[in-house]
Design an enzyme around this catalytic site. Structure first.
Site, PDB file in Angstrom:
ATOM      1  N   GLY A  11      16.235 -32.950  13.176  1.00 26.01           N
ATOM      2  CA  GLY A  11      17.024 -34.009  12.550  1.00 26.01           C
ATOM      3  C   GLY A  11      18.507 -33.704  12.633  1.00 26.01           C
ATOM      4  O   GLY A  11      18.920 -32.554  12.459  1.00 26.01           O
ATOM      5  N   ARG A  72      13.146 -34.389  18.587  1.00 31.14           N
ATOM      6  CA  ARG A  72      12.016 -33.510  18.254  1.00 31.14           C
ATOM      7  C   ARG A  72      11.139 -33.526  19.503  1.00 31.14           C
ATOM      8  O   ARG A  72      10.776 -34.590  19.988  1.00 31.14           O
ATOM      9  CB  ARG A  72      11.257 -34.050  17.046  1.00 31.14           C
ATOM     10  CG  ARG A  72      12.159 -34.212  15.800  1.00 31.14           C
ATOM     11  CD  ARG A  72      11.342 -34.466  14.563  1.00 31.14           C
ATOM     12  NE  ARG A  72      12.159 -34.913  13.450  1.00 31.14           N
ATOM     13  CZ  ARG A  72      12.879 -34.113  12.670  1.00 31.14           C
ATOM     14  NH1 ARG A  72      12.905 -32.819  12.897  1.00 31.14           N
ATOM     15  NH2 ARG A  72      13.579 -34.616  11.671  1.00 31.14           N
ATOM     16  N   ASP A 103      14.115 -24.953  10.760  1.00 26.08           N
ATOM     17  CA  ASP A 103      13.020 -23.997  10.923  1.00 26.08           C
ATOM     18  C   ASP A 103      12.179 -24.271  12.182  1.00 26.08           C
ATOM     19  O   ASP A 103      11.859 -23.344  12.930  1.00 26.08           O
ATOM     20  CB  ASP A 103      12.131 -24.043   9.676  1.00 26.08           C
ATOM     21  CG  ASP A 103      11.199 -22.865   9.601  1.00 26.08           C
ATOM     22  OD1 ASP A 103      11.682 -21.750   9.355  1.00 26.08           O
ATOM     23  OD2 ASP A 103       9.993 -23.053   9.834  1.00 26.08           O
ATOM     24  N   GLY A 104      11.846 -25.530  12.439  1.00 20.83           N
ATOM     25  CA  GLY A 104      11.031 -25.868  13.609  1.00 20.83           C
ATOM     26  C   GLY A 104      11.763 -25.528  14.900  1.00 20.83           C
ATOM     27  O   GLY A 104      11.165 -24.989  15.844  1.00 20.83           O
ATOM     28  N   THR A 126      20.688 -28.370   9.308  1.00 23.53           N
ATOM     29  CA  THR A 126      19.732 -29.286   8.674  1.00 23.53           C
ATOM     30  C   THR A 126      20.278 -29.685   7.314  1.00 23.53           C
ATOM     31  O   THR A 126      20.851 -28.847   6.608  1.00 23.53           O
ATOM     32  CB  THR A 126      18.341 -28.651   8.497  1.00 23.53           C
ATOM     33  OG1 THR A 126      17.561 -29.491   7.616  1.00 23.53           O
ATOM     34  CG2 THR A 126      18.369 -27.257   7.897  1.00 23.53           C
ATOM     35  N   ASP A 128      18.467 -30.232   4.852  1.00 18.77           N
ATOM     36  CA  ASP A 128      17.487 -29.845   3.822  1.00 18.77           C
ATOM     37  C   ASP A 128      17.828 -28.559   3.065  1.00 18.77           C
ATOM     38  O   ASP A 128      17.284 -28.319   1.985  1.00 18.77           O
ATOM     39  CB  ASP A 128      16.100 -29.676   4.458  1.00 18.77           C
ATOM     40  CG  ASP A 128      15.608 -30.956   5.125  1.00 18.77           C
ATOM     41  OD1 ASP A 128      16.079 -32.044   4.744  1.00 18.77           O
ATOM     42  OD2 ASP A 128      14.767 -30.860   6.037  1.00 18.77           O
ATOM     43  N   ASP A 130      16.797 -25.689   3.628  1.00 13.79           N
ATOM     44  CA  ASP A 130      15.574 -24.902   3.433  1.00 13.79           C
ATOM     45  C   ASP A 130      15.492 -23.721   4.399  1.00 13.79           C
ATOM     46  O   ASP A 130      14.410 -23.391   4.874  1.00 13.79           O
ATOM     47  CB  ASP A 130      14.346 -25.807   3.586  1.00 13.79           C
ATOM     48  CG  ASP A 130      14.302 -26.499   4.944  1.00 13.79           C
ATOM     49  OD1 ASP A 130      15.327 -26.496   5.645  1.00 13.79           O
ATOM     50  OD2 ASP A 130      13.240 -27.046   5.295  1.00 13.79           O
ATOM     51  N   GLY A 171      14.539 -34.170   2.150  1.00 14.59           N
ATOM     52  CA  GLY A 171      14.501 -32.730   1.892  1.00 14.59           C
ATOM     53  C   GLY A 171      13.259 -32.089   2.476  1.00 14.59           C
ATOM     54  O   GLY A 171      13.013 -30.906   2.299  1.00 14.59           O
ATOM     55  N   ARG A 172      12.454 -32.933   3.126  1.00 14.13           N
ATOM     56  CA  ARG A 172      11.172 -32.499   3.698  1.00 14.13           C
ATOM     57  C   ARG A 172      10.335 -31.823   2.622  1.00 14.13           C
ATOM     58  O   ARG A 172      10.036 -32.441   1.630  1.00 14.13           O
ATOM     59  CB  ARG A 172      11.387 -31.585   4.920  1.00 14.13           C
ATOM     60  CG  ARG A 172      10.190 -31.567   5.845  1.00 14.13           C
ATOM     61  CD  ARG A 172      10.440 -30.713   7.055  1.00 14.13           C
ATOM     62  NE  ARG A 172      11.339 -31.350   7.994  1.00 14.13           N
ATOM     63  CZ  ARG A 172      10.956 -32.201   8.943  1.00 14.13           C
ATOM     64  NH1 ARG A 172       9.697 -32.513   9.074  1.00 14.13           N
ATOM     65  NH2 ARG A 172      11.816 -32.733   9.757  1.00 14.13           N
ATOM     66  N   LYS A 215      17.964 -43.308 -25.499  1.00 19.03           N
ATOM     67  CA  LYS A 215      18.458 -43.632 -24.137  1.00 19.03           C
ATOM     68  C   LYS A 215      17.841 -44.948 -23.683  1.00 19.03           C
ATOM     69  O   LYS A 215      16.637 -45.155 -23.827  1.00 19.03           O
ATOM     70  CB  LYS A 215      18.080 -42.528 -23.152  1.00 19.03           C
ATOM     71  CG  LYS A 215      18.902 -41.271 -23.339  1.00 19.03           C
ATOM     72  CD  LYS A 215      18.980 -40.477 -22.053  1.00 19.03           C
ATOM     73  CE  LYS A 215      19.868 -39.258 -22.264  1.00 19.03           C
ATOM     74  NZ  LYS A 215      20.300 -38.635 -21.037  1.00 19.03           N
TER      75      LYS A 215
END
Ligand code: F6P
Length: 322
Positions: A11, A72, A103-104, A126, A128, A130, A171-172, A215
Protein backbone atom coordinates in the site's frame (compact mmCIF):
# COMPACT_ATOMS: atom_id res chain seq x y z
CA UNK A 1 28.54 -0.62 -5.05
CA UNK A 2 27.95 0.92 -8.50
CA UNK A 3 24.21 0.62 -9.05
CA UNK A 4 21.30 0.24 -6.67
CA UNK A 5 17.59 -0.28 -7.31
CA UNK A 6 14.77 1.34 -5.37
CA UNK A 7 11.11 0.38 -5.34
CA UNK A 8 7.93 1.01 -3.36
CA UNK A 9 5.80 -2.00 -2.55
CA UNK A 10 2.42 -2.77 -0.95
CA UNK A 11 0.00 0.00 0.00
CA UNK A 12 1.27 3.48 -0.78
CA UNK A 13 2.01 5.83 2.10
CA UNK A 14 2.54 9.61 2.24
CA UNK A 15 6.28 10.12 2.36
CA UNK A 16 7.27 7.37 -0.07
CA UNK A 17 8.27 10.03 -2.60
CA UNK A 18 10.49 11.72 -0.04
CA UNK A 19 12.06 8.33 0.67
CA UNK A 20 12.85 7.60 -2.98
CA UNK A 21 14.19 11.14 -3.41
CA UNK A 22 16.56 10.60 -0.48
CA UNK A 23 17.73 7.23 -1.85
CA UNK A 24 18.39 8.77 -5.26
CA UNK A 25 20.27 11.80 -3.99
CA UNK A 26 22.26 9.90 -1.36
CA UNK A 27 23.28 7.39 -4.03
CA UNK A 28 24.31 10.07 -6.52
CA UNK A 29 26.40 11.79 -3.85
CA UNK A 30 28.36 8.53 -3.48
CA UNK A 31 28.82 8.11 -7.22
CA UNK A 32 26.25 5.28 -7.35
CA UNK A 33 23.66 5.15 -10.15
CA UNK A 34 20.17 4.73 -8.69
CA UNK A 35 17.60 2.76 -10.68
CA UNK A 36 13.91 3.38 -10.06
CA UNK A 37 11.76 0.27 -10.35
CA UNK A 38 8.13 0.90 -11.35
CA UNK A 39 5.08 -0.72 -9.69
CA UNK A 40 6.94 -2.57 -6.94
CA UNK A 41 7.85 -6.21 -7.42
CA UNK A 42 5.46 -6.40 -10.40
CA UNK A 43 7.51 -3.87 -12.39
CA UNK A 44 10.66 -5.56 -11.16
CA UNK A 45 9.62 -8.87 -12.77
CA UNK A 46 8.68 -7.03 -15.95
CA UNK A 47 12.10 -5.34 -16.06
CA UNK A 48 10.49 -1.91 -15.70
CA UNK A 49 13.46 -0.01 -14.32
CA UNK A 50 15.43 3.04 -15.37
CA UNK A 51 18.26 5.15 -14.04
CA UNK A 52 17.06 8.19 -12.09
CA UNK A 53 18.71 11.59 -12.01
CA UNK A 54 18.49 14.21 -9.32
CA UNK A 55 16.04 16.13 -11.54
CA UNK A 56 13.76 13.06 -11.75
CA UNK A 57 13.07 13.45 -8.04
CA UNK A 58 12.73 17.23 -7.99
CA UNK A 59 9.50 18.70 -6.61
CA UNK A 60 8.17 15.46 -5.09
CA UNK A 61 9.11 15.75 -1.40
CA UNK A 62 5.69 17.27 -0.69
CA UNK A 63 3.63 14.87 -2.81
CA UNK A 64 1.53 11.98 -1.51
CA UNK A 65 1.44 8.61 -3.25
CA UNK A 66 4.55 7.40 -5.04
CA UNK A 67 5.73 8.55 -8.45
CA UNK A 68 7.29 5.10 -8.95
CA UNK A 69 3.84 3.64 -8.26
CA UNK A 70 3.38 0.49 -6.22
CA UNK A 71 1.63 -2.86 -6.36
CA UNK A 72 0.91 -6.06 -4.50
CA UNK A 73 2.54 -8.83 -6.54
CA UNK A 74 1.47 -12.47 -6.22
CA UNK A 75 4.20 -13.78 -8.55
CA UNK A 76 6.88 -12.55 -6.16
CA UNK A 77 5.45 -14.92 -3.52
CA UNK A 78 6.66 -17.79 -5.71
CA UNK A 79 10.33 -18.88 -5.96
CA UNK A 80 10.16 -18.60 -9.77
CA UNK A 81 9.19 -14.93 -9.48
CA UNK A 82 12.13 -14.18 -7.24
CA UNK A 83 14.49 -16.06 -9.57
CA UNK A 84 13.26 -13.85 -12.40
CA UNK A 85 13.78 -10.73 -10.27
CA UNK A 86 17.35 -11.79 -9.43
CA UNK A 87 18.01 -12.26 -13.15
CA UNK A 88 16.74 -8.73 -13.87
CA UNK A 89 19.14 -7.37 -11.25
CA UNK A 90 22.06 -9.30 -12.73
CA UNK A 91 21.17 -8.16 -16.24
CA UNK A 92 21.32 -4.51 -15.13
CA UNK A 93 24.35 -5.10 -12.86
CA UNK A 94 22.49 -3.81 -9.83
CA UNK A 95 24.32 -4.63 -6.60
CA UNK A 96 21.74 -3.72 -3.99
CA UNK A 97 18.06 -3.01 -3.54
CA UNK A 98 16.12 -0.57 -1.35
CA UNK A 99 12.52 -1.63 -0.69
CA UNK A 100 10.14 0.92 0.81
CA UNK A 101 7.18 -1.04 2.14
CA UNK A 102 5.69 -3.02 5.00
CA UNK A 103 5.94 -6.50 6.44
CA UNK A 104 4.79 -8.34 3.29
CA UNK A 105 7.23 -6.42 1.11
CA UNK A 106 10.07 -7.18 3.51
CA UNK A 107 9.19 -10.87 3.50
CA UNK A 108 9.79 -10.85 -0.26
CA UNK A 109 13.02 -8.88 0.13
CA UNK A 110 14.30 -11.29 2.76
CA UNK A 111 13.60 -14.28 0.50
CA UNK A 112 15.33 -12.55 -2.42
CA UNK A 113 18.39 -12.19 -0.21
CA UNK A 114 18.27 -15.75 1.14
CA UNK A 115 17.68 -17.45 -2.20
CA UNK A 116 19.82 -15.28 -4.48
CA UNK A 117 22.25 -13.41 -2.22
CA UNK A 118 20.87 -10.01 -3.22
CA UNK A 119 21.77 -7.25 -0.75
CA UNK A 120 18.46 -5.71 0.39
CA UNK A 121 17.62 -2.88 2.76
CA UNK A 122 14.07 -2.01 3.79
CA UNK A 123 12.70 1.39 4.68
CA UNK A 124 9.47 1.47 6.70
CA UNK A 125 6.76 2.54 4.24
CA UNK A 126 3.25 1.87 5.53
CA UNK A 127 0.57 3.96 7.20
CA UNK A 128 -0.14 1.08 9.62
CA UNK A 129 2.93 1.60 11.87
CA UNK A 130 2.99 -2.16 12.43
CA UNK A 131 6.75 -2.62 11.92
CA UNK A 132 9.27 -3.46 14.60
CA UNK A 133 12.64 -1.70 14.24
CA UNK A 134 11.21 1.81 14.13
CA UNK A 135 9.05 3.94 16.40
CA UNK A 136 7.01 5.21 13.47
CA UNK A 137 6.60 4.19 9.87
CA UNK A 138 6.55 6.55 6.88
CA UNK A 139 2.98 7.76 6.36
CA UNK A 140 1.63 6.96 9.82
CA UNK A 141 1.81 10.53 11.11
CA UNK A 142 0.04 11.90 8.04
CA UNK A 143 -2.65 9.21 8.14
CA UNK A 144 -3.36 9.95 11.81
CA UNK A 145 -3.55 13.68 11.12
CA UNK A 146 -5.97 13.10 8.23
CA UNK A 147 -8.17 10.90 10.40
CA UNK A 148 -8.14 13.35 13.29
CA UNK A 149 -9.24 16.18 10.98
CA UNK A 150 -12.11 13.99 9.76
CA UNK A 151 -13.09 13.12 13.34
CA UNK A 152 -13.12 16.79 14.30
CA UNK A 153 -15.63 17.43 11.52
CA UNK A 154 -17.69 14.44 12.54
CA UNK A 155 -17.77 15.75 16.12
CA UNK A 156 -19.47 18.92 14.88
CA UNK A 157 -22.39 17.03 13.41
CA UNK A 158 -22.43 14.44 16.23
CA UNK A 159 -22.78 17.23 18.76
CA UNK A 160 -25.48 19.04 16.76
CA UNK A 161 -27.62 15.89 16.50
CA UNK A 162 -26.79 14.31 19.88
CA UNK A 163 -25.55 11.24 18.04
CA UNK A 164 -23.02 8.48 18.50
CA UNK A 165 -20.62 8.25 15.56
CA UNK A 166 -18.52 5.22 14.79
CA UNK A 167 -15.42 5.95 12.71
CA UNK A 168 -13.62 2.99 11.13
CA UNK A 169 -9.95 3.51 10.32
CA UNK A 170 -7.38 1.45 8.42
CA UNK A 171 -4.48 -0.31 10.07
CA UNK A 172 -4.81 -3.86 8.77
CA UNK A 173 -4.28 -6.16 11.80
CA UNK A 174 -2.93 -3.42 14.06
CA UNK A 175 -4.52 -0.69 16.15
CA UNK A 176 -1.80 1.99 16.01
CA UNK A 177 -3.80 4.39 13.85
CA UNK A 178 -7.02 3.82 15.80
CA UNK A 179 -5.33 4.35 19.17
CA UNK A 180 -3.56 7.54 18.20
CA UNK A 181 -6.67 8.93 16.49
CA UNK A 182 -8.85 8.08 19.49
CA UNK A 183 -6.58 9.98 21.89
CA UNK A 184 -6.06 12.95 19.59
CA UNK A 185 -9.73 13.26 18.61
CA UNK A 186 -10.97 12.73 22.17
CA UNK A 187 -12.95 9.59 21.35
CA UNK A 188 -15.02 7.99 24.09
CA UNK A 189 -14.22 4.43 22.97
CA UNK A 190 -11.56 2.74 20.81
CA UNK A 191 -11.85 -0.84 19.62
CA UNK A 192 -8.38 -2.25 18.95
CA UNK A 193 -7.39 -5.71 17.67
CA UNK A 194 -4.71 -5.89 20.39
CA UNK A 195 -7.43 -5.70 23.06
CA UNK A 196 -10.06 -8.29 22.13
CA UNK A 197 -11.78 -8.09 25.53
CA UNK A 198 -12.87 -4.60 24.58
CA UNK A 199 -15.39 -5.86 22.04
CA UNK A 200 -18.69 -4.55 20.68
CA UNK A 201 -20.63 -5.60 23.80
CA UNK A 202 -18.14 -3.73 25.99
CA UNK A 203 -18.41 -0.72 23.68
CA UNK A 204 -22.21 -0.68 24.14
CA UNK A 205 -21.79 -0.81 27.92
CA UNK A 206 -19.40 2.12 27.77
CA UNK A 207 -21.79 4.15 25.63
CA UNK A 208 -24.66 3.44 28.04
CA UNK A 209 -22.46 4.40 31.00
CA UNK A 210 -21.47 7.70 29.43
CA UNK A 211 -25.07 8.45 28.54
CA UNK A 212 -25.87 8.09 32.24
CA UNK A 213 -23.08 10.55 32.97
CA UNK A 214 -24.78 13.08 30.74
CA UNK A 215 -22.97 12.69 27.42
CA UNK A 216 -25.28 13.14 24.48
CA UNK A 217 -22.84 12.76 21.58
CA UNK A 218 -19.95 10.33 21.42
CA UNK A 219 -17.20 9.15 19.12
CA UNK A 220 -16.15 5.51 18.78
CA UNK A 221 -13.01 4.70 16.78
CA UNK A 222 -12.88 1.18 15.36
CA UNK A 223 -9.71 -0.32 13.89
CA UNK A 224 -10.51 -2.23 10.72
CA UNK A 225 -8.71 -5.23 12.23
CA UNK A 226 -11.56 -5.52 14.76
CA UNK A 227 -14.45 -5.47 12.32
CA UNK A 228 -16.83 -3.21 10.44
CA UNK A 229 -17.86 0.13 11.89
CA UNK A 230 -21.38 -0.37 10.44
CA UNK A 231 -21.84 -3.46 12.60
CA UNK A 232 -20.68 -1.66 15.73
CA UNK A 233 -23.12 1.20 15.01
CA UNK A 234 -25.97 -1.31 14.49
CA UNK A 235 -25.11 -3.02 17.79
CA UNK A 236 -25.11 0.31 19.64
CA UNK A 237 -28.57 1.14 18.24
CA UNK A 238 -29.86 -2.29 19.18
CA UNK A 239 -28.37 -2.40 22.68
CA UNK A 240 -28.34 1.19 23.93
CA UNK A 241 -31.79 2.78 24.15
CA UNK A 242 -32.18 6.24 22.67
CA UNK A 243 -29.23 6.10 20.28
CA UNK A 244 -29.21 6.66 16.54
CA UNK A 245 -25.64 5.79 15.67
CA UNK A 246 -23.98 6.52 12.34
CA UNK A 247 -20.86 4.94 10.87
CA UNK A 248 -18.17 6.48 8.67
CA UNK A 249 -15.41 4.48 6.99
CA UNK A 250 -12.36 6.66 6.37
CA UNK A 251 -10.67 3.93 4.31
CA UNK A 252 -8.19 4.93 1.62
CA UNK A 253 -8.59 8.63 2.39
CA UNK A 254 -5.92 7.98 5.04
CA UNK A 255 -3.43 6.85 2.40
CA UNK A 256 -3.46 10.07 0.41
CA UNK A 257 -2.42 13.68 0.85
CA UNK A 258 0.75 15.66 1.28
CA UNK A 259 3.06 14.05 3.86
CA UNK A 260 3.52 15.77 7.22
CA UNK A 261 6.91 17.23 8.03
CA UNK A 262 7.56 14.32 10.43
CA UNK A 263 6.91 11.83 7.64
CA UNK A 264 9.11 13.74 5.21
CA UNK A 265 11.99 13.84 7.69
CA UNK A 266 11.62 10.16 8.63
CA UNK A 267 11.46 9.21 4.96
CA UNK A 268 14.53 11.31 4.13
CA UNK A 269 16.60 10.00 7.04
CA UNK A 270 15.83 6.35 6.39
CA UNK A 271 16.19 6.68 2.61
CA UNK A 272 19.67 8.18 2.90
CA UNK A 273 20.64 5.66 5.58
CA UNK A 274 19.51 2.76 3.41
CA UNK A 275 22.10 3.78 0.82
CA UNK A 276 24.77 4.19 3.51
CA UNK A 277 23.85 0.78 4.92
CA UNK A 278 24.26 -0.92 1.53
CA UNK A 279 27.64 0.81 1.04
CA UNK A 280 28.74 -0.34 4.50
CA UNK A 281 27.95 -3.95 3.70
CA UNK A 282 24.41 -4.41 5.06
CA UNK A 283 22.93 -7.36 3.25
CA UNK A 284 19.48 -7.86 4.73
CA UNK A 285 18.55 -4.97 7.01
CA UNK A 286 15.89 -2.47 7.89
CA UNK A 287 16.53 1.24 8.52
CA UNK A 288 14.29 2.83 11.11
CA UNK A 289 14.34 5.58 13.71
CA UNK A 290 14.03 4.72 17.41
CA UNK A 291 14.04 7.45 20.07
CA UNK A 292 15.31 9.94 17.48
CA UNK A 293 18.25 7.83 16.33
CA UNK A 294 18.74 5.91 13.10
CA UNK A 295 18.71 2.19 13.86
CA UNK A 296 19.58 -0.67 11.49
CA UNK A 297 17.94 -3.96 12.36
CA UNK A 298 18.38 -7.33 10.62
CA UNK A 299 15.22 -7.96 8.58
CA UNK A 300 14.70 -11.28 10.37
CA UNK A 301 14.11 -9.28 13.58
CA UNK A 302 11.49 -7.15 11.81
CA UNK A 303 9.57 -9.51 9.52
CA UNK A 304 6.65 -11.15 11.30
CA UNK A 305 7.51 -9.51 14.63
CA UNK A 306 4.52 -8.02 16.42
CA UNK A 307 5.12 -4.46 17.65
CA UNK A 308 3.12 -3.71 20.80
CA UNK A 309 0.93 -0.66 21.28
CA UNK A 310 2.22 1.82 23.83
CA UNK A 311 0.49 0.65 27.06
CA UNK A 312 0.61 4.17 28.52
CA UNK A 313 -1.38 5.51 25.57
CA UNK A 314 -3.91 2.69 25.88
CA UNK A 315 -4.33 3.39 29.60
CA UNK A 316 -4.72 7.10 28.90
CA UNK A 317 -7.76 6.43 26.74
CA UNK A 318 -9.64 5.07 29.75
CA UNK A 319 -8.60 8.03 31.88
CA UNK A 320 -9.69 10.63 29.36
CA UNK A 321 -12.96 9.08 28.20
CA UNK A 322 -15.13 9.80 31.23
O1 F6P B 1 -1.17 -1.59 4.67
C1 F6P B 1 -1.77 -0.40 4.31
C2 F6P B 1 -3.26 -0.59 4.12
O2 F6P B 1 -3.81 0.67 3.78
C3 F6P B 1 -3.99 -1.19 5.30
O3 F6P B 1 -4.26 -0.25 6.32
C4 F6P B 1 -5.22 -1.74 4.64
O4 F6P B 1 -5.76 -2.82 5.38
C5 F6P B 1 -4.71 -2.20 3.30
O5 F6P B 1 -3.51 -1.48 3.06
C6 F6P B 1 -5.66 -1.98 2.16
O6 F6P B 1 -5.07 -2.52 1.02
P1 F6P B 1 -5.62 -2.26 -0.46
O7 F6P B 1 -5.31 -0.86 -0.83
O8 F6P B 1 -4.88 -3.25 -1.28
O9 F6P B 1 -7.10 -2.48 -0.42
Amino acid sequence: MKRIGVLCSGGDAPGMNANVRAVVRAALERGITPYGIDRGYAGFLAGALRPLTSRDVSGIVNLGGTFLRTARCREFHEPAGRTQAAAVLRQHQIDGLVVCGGDGSFTGAQLLHREHGVAVVGTPGTIDNDLAGTDHTIGFDTAVQTAVEACDRIRDTAHSHDRVFVVEVMGRHAGFIALEVAVAAGAEVALLPEHPAHDTAWCCQQIALMQQRGKTSMLVVVAEGVGRGEQVAAAIDAQVPGTSARATVLGHVLRGGSPSSDDRVLASLTGADAVAALCEGATCHHCGVIAGRLVRTPLEEVVGVKKPLNPATVALLGTLAT
